[in-house]
Design a protein around this motif. Structure first.
Motif, short mmCIF file in Angstrom:
data_model
loop_
_atom_site.label_atom_id
_atom_site.label_comp_id
_atom_site.label_asym_id
_atom_site.label_seq_id
_atom_site.Cartn_x
_atom_site.Cartn_y
_atom_site.Cartn_z
N HIS A 4 18.31 71.03 87.26
CA HIS A 4 19.75 70.88 87.44
C HIS A 4 20.24 71.59 88.71
N ASN A 55 14.52 75.02 78.42
CA ASN A 55 15.48 75.69 79.29
C ASN A 55 14.87 76.14 80.61
N PHE A 107 24.79 73.55 80.88
CA PHE A 107 23.73 74.34 80.24
C PHE A 107 24.16 74.75 78.83
N TRP A 140 14.76 72.88 82.45
CA TRP A 140 16.11 72.32 82.62
C TRP A 140 16.85 72.96 83.79
N LEU A 141 16.82 74.28 83.88
CA LEU A 141 17.61 74.98 84.90
C LEU A 141 17.23 74.62 86.33
#
Length: 198
Positions: free
Chosen positions: A153, A146, A42, A149-150
């Motif tokens: 992942h 973000n 990250f 993305w989080l």
């Protein structure tokens, strides 16, 4: 904005070095090391994003010698990673190390990860939805990236943790290893092809 968010989702969800290695850390080392590696990925992704937004990445990559050196380093690392996955045998062992890579390993991977540069460049330079206010548009893009993305992942980490808990037959484990290695080789091939095309 919805089109932008969908594009970000599909750009990020496709397997690349970050998510494949994250699943591997979860599978090989468990939740705690996996979360630390995720934090590194990250932070590294946001460093790459910052470099793209500020133009630093364009300045650095404008020198063909530096671009070639970074491409060679990332290609070599990704080939090494694919080989370790492919030859892990009858174990689920996406990456084979004595210790987990940790936060620093996640940051370093993203810095040499061609997919991180490609995705962040596409996100920043494409899908203009506030042409009259570029700074606000860039801030919204960073936020949306973000936010998407989080969970993606964390999902890949969860998949690695679930694989760790499964008692798969040796032949199934070998097939999983080969599929992951093949995915890594596709990533390498695409990165090299993108670099070499006119």
């Amino acid at each position: 904005m919805v089109t932008f968010a969908l594009a970000v989702f599909f750009l990020i969800v496709t397997p690349g070095p970050g998510v494949l290695s994250l699943a591997g850390v979860g599978s090989g080392f468990g939740a705690g090391p996996g979360r630390r590696y995720l934090l590194g990925l990250f932070l590294g992704n946001n460093l790459v994003l910052f470099a793209v937004v500020t133009g630093a990445a364009a300045l650095i990559l404008a020198d063909p010698r530096i671009r070639t050196l970074l491409m060679a380093a990332s290609t070599a690392y990704l080939l090494y990673l694919a080989a370790r996955i492919a030859f892990a045998g009858a174990r689920i062992a996406f990456i084979e190390r004595a210790t987990p890579p940790g936060v620093r390993g996640g940051i370093l991977l993203q810095v040499i990860n061609p997919k991180a540069y490609a995705v962040n460049t596409a996100v920043v330079s494409g899908f203009n939805f506030l042409p009259g206010n570029v700074p606000v548009e860039v801030m919204l893009k960073v936020l949306v990236l973000n936010v998407i993305w989080l969970p993606i992942h964390f999902g890949w980490l969860w998949a690695g943790l679930r694989l760790r808990e499964l008692a798969l037959a040796p032949s199934t484990q070998r097939r999983v290893n080969m599929a992951m290695a093949t995915a890594m080789l596709v990533v390498v091939g695409l990165a090299v092809w993108t670099q070499l095309r006119p």
